[in-house]
Design a protein around this motif. Structure first.
Motif, mmCIF file in Angstrom:
data_model
loop_
_atom_site.group_PDB
_atom_site.id
_atom_site.type_symbol
_atom_site.label_atom_id
_atom_site.label_comp_id
_atom_site.label_asym_id
_atom_site.label_seq_id
_atom_site.Cartn_x
_atom_site.Cartn_y
_atom_site.Cartn_z
ATOM 1 N N HIS A 125 -39.858 -26.598 79.425
ATOM 2 C CA HIS A 125 -39.067 -25.801 78.490
ATOM 3 C C HIS A 125 -39.821 -25.624 77.176
ATOM 4 O O HIS A 125 -40.718 -26.398 76.859
ATOM 5 N N VAL A 126 -39.472 -24.556 76.483
ATOM 6 C CA VAL A 126 -40.046 -24.272 75.168
ATOM 7 C C VAL A 126 -38.923 -23.902 74.201
ATOM 8 O O VAL A 126 -37.866 -23.435 74.622
ATOM 9 N N MET A 127 -39.173 -24.138 72.917
ATOM 10 C CA MET A 127 -38.186 -23.834 71.877
ATOM 11 C C MET A 127 -38.853 -22.967 70.823
ATOM 12 O O MET A 127 -39.667 -23.461 70.038
ATOM 13 N N THR A 154 -39.361 -17.989 86.330
ATOM 14 C CA THR A 154 -38.010 -17.690 85.863
ATOM 15 C C THR A 154 -37.787 -18.379 84.523
ATOM 16 O O THR A 154 -38.096 -19.558 84.377
ATOM 17 N N LEU A 155 -37.261 -17.637 83.556
ATOM 18 C CA LEU A 155 -36.922 -18.211 82.256
ATOM 19 C C LEU A 155 -35.413 -18.129 82.058
ATOM 20 O O LEU A 155 -34.848 -17.031 82.020
ATOM 21 N N TRP A 156 -34.779 -19.282 81.916
ATOM 22 C CA TRP A 156 -33.346 -19.348 81.602
ATOM 23 C C TRP A 156 -33.210 -19.345 80.092
ATOM 24 O O TRP A 156 -33.678 -20.270 79.429
ATOM 25 N N GLU A 157 -32.572 -18.326 79.537
ATOM 26 C CA GLU A 157 -32.380 -18.306 78.081
ATOM 27 C C GLU A 157 -31.064 -18.961 77.687
ATOM 28 O O GLU A 157 -30.854 -19.290 76.519
ATOM 29 N N SER A 158 -30.179 -19.143 78.652
ATOM 30 C CA SER A 158 -28.910 -19.850 78.431
ATOM 31 C C SER A 158 -28.359 -20.191 79.809
ATOM 32 O O SER A 158 -28.999 -19.920 80.825
ATOM 33 N N PHE A 193 -36.110 -21.816 76.182
ATOM 34 C CA PHE A 193 -36.306 -21.255 77.514
ATOM 35 C C PHE A 193 -36.615 -22.381 78.494
ATOM 36 O O PHE A 193 -37.608 -23.103 78.305
ATOM 37 N N ILE A 194 -35.765 -22.535 79.509
ATOM 38 C CA ILE A 194 -36.101 -23.412 80.624
ATOM 39 C C ILE A 194 -37.029 -22.589 81.510
ATOM 40 O O ILE A 194 -36.667 -21.500 81.944
ATOM 41 N N VAL A 195 -38.236 -23.094 81.752
ATOM 42 C CA VAL A 195 -39.264 -22.318 82.446
ATOM 43 C C VAL A 195 -39.495 -22.900 83.838
ATOM 44 O O VAL A 195 -39.988 -24.027 83.970
ATOM 45 N N ASP A 196 -39.130 -22.140 84.855
ATOM 46 C CA ASP A 196 -39.361 -22.561 86.242
ATOM 47 C C ASP A 196 -40.542 -21.787 86.799
ATOM 48 O O ASP A 196 -40.516 -20.557 86.831
ATOM 49 N N CYS A 197 -41.562 -22.495 87.272
ATOM 50 C CA CYS A 197 -42.715 -21.819 87.872
ATOM 51 C C CYS A 197 -42.791 -22.192 89.340
ATOM 52 O O CYS A 197 -42.886 -23.374 89.686
ATOM 53 N N GLU A 198 -42.755 -21.166 90.185
ATOM 54 C CA GLU A 198 -42.753 -21.374 91.628
ATOM 55 C C GLU A 198 -44.065 -20.858 92.214
ATOM 56 O O GLU A 198 -44.445 -19.708 91.965
ATOM 57 N N PHE A 199 -44.706 -21.718 92.998
ATOM 58 C CA PHE A 199 -45.966 -21.397 93.671
ATOM 59 C C PHE A 199 -45.651 -21.151 95.143
ATOM 60 O O PHE A 199 -44.934 -21.952 95.750
#
Lengths: 132, 132, 132, 132, 132, 132
Positions: F9-11, F117-121, F32-38
């Motif tokens: 995540h980043v702020m 995928t970035l979750w903003e909320s 932003f919760i940052v999900d990276c899928e390979f």
């Protein structure tokens, strides 16, 4: 203080009496995610507060009494608004009775209080907590 | 003890003063998931602790005061580190005022305490709880 | 391929016809968490796939058509089993129509497909995806 | 009362002694999501209860002591059933010691109680809370 | 395209061979949240893709084969690294076999593909998807 | 097809240009919760798609480039609306470069596509997926 929690869910229909409920006065429904938390000051033999298997079965049995029902039609809820707050207390009262009936097994007497939380959606919930 | 909770969120910018904050001394931001829990010993007419519709609107109004803002620029926060702990208390104080203004409606007087939790990420949060 | 998603929820009553449904043949209910995902190959002016504000309002309007209803009583669902799968498609079809009506605004034409997921509980869900 | 929480996780193997555990008497394992909550009545300089960076590092260090281990083989757990309840207390006791060692920094003395929750799955958890 | 998903979980021990695994070469364990998604282009009678009750039972039966086990000791996994990726495929292969055995009932033939996702923690997961 | 995912995540702070953004034209912020899928069709030696440890470190390094920043001030984003969609692509492009630089190690060449995928909320997100 220790606590142990288990989760179940029910899918029910109901309606509410009272202008405060707005559109929820109509027959509608809800999935309630039901969290039941058992609390006590010390652990029993084997380092458990309660037998989590029995705790889960007890909650499942309590959930089954109202699952897939129109709560408006259940005699035990006749004339009662089955709000989330009310149902949290209902589940807690039923669990307290289950504990007193020994349905959690020998460890059950170590449970001194309970908290039941019902999630009606991802943005709203209600709970009831009380002594056993 | 009963409780009822509702969830909102805000997206704000801010910075912190103090070496303890490390990189968070720079202007950055956060999405705060804001959970407001209302607590009271008994239910009002209709089996509700509070009118959850009004509770949600009250929280939304409080959130709107800070949503989409750079908190460093708000006069009410001048010279203040708007940490997650501080903001939890800020929201609680605003909700207490809303209750005293009657914005939760007639059921509001049954609320005896509040808890506000702010999730700053999926791995960190802060809360403040107090009597009404 | 880009995608943007927004979340709503509805609280409905319904019943199902068919032995396969077991206890769900009775009138019961559900909270459906409704996730609507918009997909397209490129971004419009301002670096957005869709105006997320309008997307959220469009989903809220579609949810409002069925929220707080007994689906068994809605003429549009007469004689239809409103399963989670079916309702996912229903929401998608309504959103496709909303896009064609221009309710997402000028960016809407960049949306080439949709996916709607309905969570009926924390352990079960259904989805429908299709071209616009 | 303020609280601040941080989340970690561990992936461990263990087995239990006692018929009450049924199939969990065999060697199996768990991912525990570990939530550690720090509580105190007032904020220190800078408007923080604890330095959340240090709090996270302290929890990570405590988690690292048991992460990727077969708990049955750790001398400190010899002959002990490492139930979720027990492990919640273990983590809390270790965090209390970390606070007393000053590992949370100068703000640490403002923490008056702790709560540690371990999620063993999406449907079961245990917690332990105590004074510092 | 429709999809329907159900969730289970397993609690297992295992170890990995290969330096790339670092500390996970030691015997450790995991709770895997297991999501199984069934996909197909059309709905069967009653507006369902699959009988979700049977789907849930089929997944529970597949989970039970490995639940509360040390995977290193299971003959079917002898000499195999039971990584999250591998286990996702294992569950999918078992579900494909269950479908071919008719364990999903008459609706099962409408399922054209499967996706199995295993969450090993709140911050890591793996999945496998394939045709039926 | 296999996939493996990791979460960070980043702020950050930022503002948007364009009337469509309404109040988000002001300086605000987001977690932003940052999900990276390979993703890839087959597993490498040891039954892994990628070295999940390296994957997590690569994502953490990419997140660190923008974490605790006002994105409006970063030269690489000058004159650019750093929407959630845009940032999802940014993270994906950076991860593709990391893979080509060999930062995922020898297994990296088996990754054929990525999804970020970035979750903003809890109620809104965006994603970008592309070939490697």
């Amino acid at each position: 203080m220790y606590s142990v929690g288990v989760r179940e869910h029910v899918m029910i229909a109901h309606s509410f009496q009272g202008e405060v409920f707005g559109p929820a006065q109509k027959l509608h429904g809800a999935t309630f995610i039901v969290d039941c938390e058992f609390r006590g000051p010390s652990l029993a033999e084997g380092n458990i507060l309660v037998d989590i298997g029995r705790a889960g079965e007890a909650l499942k049995a309590i959930a089954a009494e109202i699952n897939y029902q129109n709560l408006d039609d259940l005699p035990m809820f006749a004339g009662i608004n089955t709000t989330t707050e009310f149902l949290a207390r209902h589940v807690l009262d039923r669990m307290r009775a289950a504990i007193k009936d020994g349905r959690l097994g020998p460890g059950g007497e170590g449970v001194t209080s309970l908290k039941v939380t019902l999630w009606e959606s991802h943005v709203a919930w209600a709970a009831y907590e009380a002594e056993v």
